[in-house]
Write a protein that holds these residues in place. Structure first.
Motif, PDB file in Angstrom:
ATOM      1  N   GLU A  65       2.142   7.218 -13.361  1.00  0.00           N
ATOM      2  CA  GLU A  65       0.794   7.133 -12.805  1.00  0.00           C
ATOM      3  C   GLU A  65      -0.223   7.921 -13.605  1.00  0.00           C
ATOM      4  O   GLU A  65      -1.342   8.105 -13.171  1.00  0.00           O
ATOM      5  CB  GLU A  65       0.798   7.674 -11.375  1.00  0.00           C
ATOM      6  N   THR A  77      -3.121  13.053  -5.280  1.00  0.00           N
ATOM      7  CA  THR A  77      -3.538  12.643  -6.612  1.00  0.00           C
ATOM      8  C   THR A  77      -2.750  11.435  -7.101  1.00  0.00           C
ATOM      9  O   THR A  77      -2.836  11.066  -8.260  1.00  0.00           O
ATOM     10  CB  THR A  77      -3.355  13.784  -7.625  1.00  0.00           C
ATOM     11  N   ARG A  78      -1.986  10.824  -6.188  1.00  0.00           N
ATOM     12  CA  ARG A  78      -1.176   9.672  -6.568  1.00  0.00           C
ATOM     13  C   ARG A  78      -1.567   8.426  -5.807  1.00  0.00           C
ATOM     14  O   ARG A  78      -2.045   8.498  -4.678  1.00  0.00           O
ATOM     15  CB  ARG A  78       0.305   9.965  -6.308  1.00  0.00           C
ATOM     16  N   THR A  79      -1.288   7.284  -6.417  1.00  0.00           N
ATOM     17  CA  THR A  79      -1.567   6.015  -5.765  1.00  0.00           C
ATOM     18  C   THR A  79      -0.295   5.334  -5.287  1.00  0.00           C
ATOM     19  O   THR A  79      -0.345   4.209  -4.790  1.00  0.00           O
ATOM     20  CB  THR A  79      -2.301   5.054  -6.733  1.00  0.00           C
ATOM     21  N   LEU A  80       0.840   6.009  -5.442  1.00  0.00           N
ATOM     22  CA  LEU A  80       2.093   5.486  -4.902  1.00  0.00           C
ATOM     23  C   LEU A  80       2.563   6.429  -3.805  1.00  0.00           C
ATOM     24  O   LEU A  80       2.378   7.645  -3.913  1.00  0.00           O
ATOM     25  CB  LEU A  80       3.166   5.390  -5.995  1.00  0.00           C
ATOM     26  N   LYS A 134       0.119  11.131 -14.412  1.00  0.00           N
ATOM     27  CA  LYS A 134       0.129  12.544 -14.072  1.00  0.00           C
ATOM     28  C   LYS A 134       0.839  13.320 -15.198  1.00  0.00           C
ATOM     29  O   LYS A 134       1.903  12.949 -15.664  1.00  0.00           O
ATOM     30  CB  LYS A 134       0.914  12.727 -12.768  1.00  0.00           C
ATOM     31  N   ASP A 144       1.067  13.309  -1.852  1.00  0.00           N
ATOM     32  CA  ASP A 144       0.352  13.804  -3.034  1.00  0.00           C
ATOM     33  C   ASP A 144      -0.955  13.028  -3.157  1.00  0.00           C
ATOM     34  O   ASP A 144      -0.963  11.840  -3.489  1.00  0.00           O
ATOM     35  CB  ASP A 144       1.217  13.617  -4.285  1.00  0.00           C
TER      36      ASP A 144
END
Lengths: 300, 200
Positions: free
Chosen positions: B137, A243-246, B139, A241
């Protein structure tokens, strides 16, 4: 006798007498005139004096007129002055509004999405940050036309800008911009984590950190203790994904070992879980802290 | 060991504004450290006050944003959250107008629940709970659930366990049809067509 001779025109001796008489007459006239001169002068003087007085009177009259008119103008400007001050206040109000607007536009930078007008449209600036650390900014020049299009931008090629703009630019520009913000912030965050791992925790890495430009695929070999006897582990982090930082997929294996005892398997699984739930550099910070605690316990 | 010249600047800012019906006020500090090779800016403190406070999902989100000092994420997520809230409101309002007798909004269009009851089958009601969650996060994701309320006798007659599996079926249907179509089909299922007021 000789009298008739005097009447002769060309007779000088005869003319002499008349001429003499004439001369005497003229002399008399002149002297009389001279006697009269002071009087004429006086008369002239008095005439001039009258003239002067007349002019003075005229001057005073004109002065008075000027004064009157000046006063009149002042009175009218006194009526105008309040209007002028009102204009100034309006100007002040506009200036204050303008300053306020500029401050608001500056403040928008802190929202991560700001813009300024250009001759043909808008230049949008997207600021990125990760955990309070302000990172790179990216800009995008939009031309306001039908269709709305992107003229220039500093967005990296591996961010799916074309895809996003095709989907949202025309229909919902706010959604487009905020989604792009998401992508860029996530990329910045991933990049930051990878950079921190390389710079701050190089001692824990047994080999170079392998990363792609999008920073969504990381591969590295590491040890839980920097100078210890612990076994090296291989980690592979995939951030599906964008749009994620994990990471979405984490694989941790003990280097060169397939079958593991339960305790080792537990350790391996817990490592995987760490990478899945905490930012990369925080995981290594916790390793470092554990190591410190271990040292402390050894010392004590 | 020479001390290299490092310049530190601490900025304090206060921002207030609103995003649709939510007003906020932020106070934060940015510490800029300039040493010879680079300039780093770090948000060192972040305080957020938000109104209205009835969106419970938001309070948790706000404290998380403050903890992480993630200013941009706060604005981004707030924006998406409000967008989703508005969409939910519009959708509920649309169904209430289209099926006035069947659809029941307990707290008005801004609520997170939509009840659907069949006029011909009283005592039989389903409630669609539509929560808008903000994850770790930042979202923003909609989370819809189905709750059923049926008389005991109906449950006894339900040999195929339709009622029991309804929530799961609902979630699956969401994945296939999307939110609007799923809600529409559910309402249509529960009430007869004549109760629906046709809208163009």
């Amino acid at each position: 006798m000789e009298l008739a001779d005097t009447l002769r025109p060309d007779g000088d001796p005869k003319g002499g007498v008349l001429a003499h008489l004439e001369r005497l007459e003229t002399r008399m006239h002149r002297s009389r005139k001279k006697l009269e001169e002071p009087q004429t002068v006086q008369a002239e003087e008095s005439a001039l004096v009258t003239e002067i007085q007349k002019l003075r009177r005229l001057r005073d009259k004109l002065r008075a007129e000027v004064k009157r008119r000046q006063a009149g103008v002042k009175a009218s400007t006194a009526n105008v002055e309040p209007d002028q001050t009102w204009e100034i206040t309006e100007q002040e109000v506009l200036e204050r509004k303008w300053e306020n607007l500029k401050a608001i536009l500056q403040a928008y930078r802190f929202t991560g999405l700001s813009g300024k007008l250009t001759s043909r449209g808008v230049c949008v600036c997207i600021s990125t940050a990760f955990e309070g650390n302000l990172l790179d900014s990216y800009f995008m020049d939009l031309i306001v036309q039908k269709p709305l299009r992107i003229h220039r931008h500093s967005v990296p090629v591996f961010i799916p800008l074309e895809e996003l703009s095709a989907k949202y630019l025309e229909t919902n520009i706010q959604h487009f911009l905020f989604t792009l913000c998401e992508y860029l912030n996530a990329y910045s965050g991933r990049k930051y984590q990878a950079d921190r791992l390389q710079s701050d925790f190089a001692a824990f890495l047994a080999g170079p950190l392998q990363r792609n430009s999008l920073c969504n695929l990381l591969s590295f070999t590491y040890k839980v203790e920097p100078r210890g006897q612990s076994f090296p582990l291989c980690a592979r982090l995939l951030y599906k994904d964008l749009t994620r930082t994990l990471p979405t997929d984490v694989t941790v294996t003990y280097q060169g070992m397939d079958a593991l005892s339960t305790s080792w398997e537990e350790q391996r699984a817990s490592q995987e879980n760490l990478f899945r739930t905490k930012p990369l550099h925080h995981v290594f910070t916790s390793f470092a802290r554990k190591g410190e605690m271990l040292d402390m316990s050894l010392v004590s | 060991m020479t001390e290299k010249s490092i310049k530190k600047v601490l900025q304090r800012h206060r921002l207030s504004g609103n995003c649709h019906m939510i007003t906020f006020q932020l106070e934060f500090q940015i510490l800029e450290i300039q040493n010879k090779k680079s300039l780093s800016s770090v948000i060192t403190d972040l305080n957020i006050i938000m109104e209205p406070t009835e969106y419970s999902e938001l309070s948790e989100f706000v404290s998380r944003a403050e903890e992480r000092r993630d200013l941009f994420m706060f604005f981004r997520s707030l924006r998406f959250f409000v967008e989703w809230c508005e969409y939910r409101k519009r959708t509920f309002k649309h169904f209430k107008e289209k099926y006035p007798e069947a659809v029941h909004l307990a707290e008005g269009a801004a609520s997170s629940c939509m009840g659907v009851r069949s006029a011909s089958q009283p005592g039989f009601e389903v409630v669609i709970v539509w929560r808008i969650q903000i994850d770790d996060e930042g979202k923003v994701l909609p989370k819809l659930d189905l709750l059923t309320q049926v008389p005991q006798r109906v449950l006894e007659l339900d040999k195929n366990r339709v009622i029991e599996t309804a929530p799961l079926g609902f979630r699956n249907l969401l994945g296939v049809l999307g939110i609007e179509a799923t809600l529409e089909s559910l309402i249509k299922l529960l009430c007869t067509e004549e109760h629906a007021r046709s809208r163009h």
